[in-house]
Scaffold this motif. Structure first.
Motif: not given
Length: 145
Positions: A13, A21-23, A121, A125
């Motif tokens: 992060k 909430d970005w990874w 995923e 993300l």
């Protein structure tokens, strides 16, 4: 793309976007005259604290991938000098454990937290304008993960 022995991918992060909430996976620039593989290991060490002796480069997508910033970010990121990026992606296998990760290894740190996720995923993300790149990376490395 850094994968562990369980086939999970490291994402961090960004410290400069704690409210979102970005990874993202580690990435970085290449110094003038620097070999791309050397740049991968250097950037990985800077962003994660992981020593190169714990990493094996096992794949590369030879075709560079490009993305453009959305119009509302052009001129706000990277000192306003760039409208996007061109990236060459490598796949690295991590032979260490979580205690080998040190997000404060570089000043300033890139990430404020990290986690391991399933490759599929990743596109969910990342910030929307990088989703296409992440889908391509996942597909390009699927057989090696």
């Amino acid at each position: 793309m850094l994968v562990n022995a369980d086939g999970l991918v490291f994402v961090g992060k960004r410290i400069d976007n704690r409210e979102g909430d970005w990874w993202q996976m580690p990435q970085g620039g290449v110094d003038p005259d620097e070999d791309l593989a050397d740049a991968v290991l250097r950037e990985l060490a800077e962003e994660t604290g992981i020593s190169s002796n714990l990493v094996s480069l096992i794949g590369r997508i030879d075709e560079p991938m490009r993305y453009d910033l959305p119009e509302d970010l052009v001129g706000k990121l990277w000192g306003g000098k760039y409208r996007g990026q061109e990236q060459t992606w490598f796949l690295a296998r991590f032979a260490g454990a979580d205690h080998h990760i040190d997000l404060d290894a570089h000043d300033p740190p890139e990430f404020c937290e990290y986690r391991w996720v399933a490759p599929d995923e990743l596109p969910d993300l990342i910030v929307p304008f990088k989703k296409r790149v992440y889908r391509t990376v996942v597909e390009g490395f699927r057989s090696l993960v």
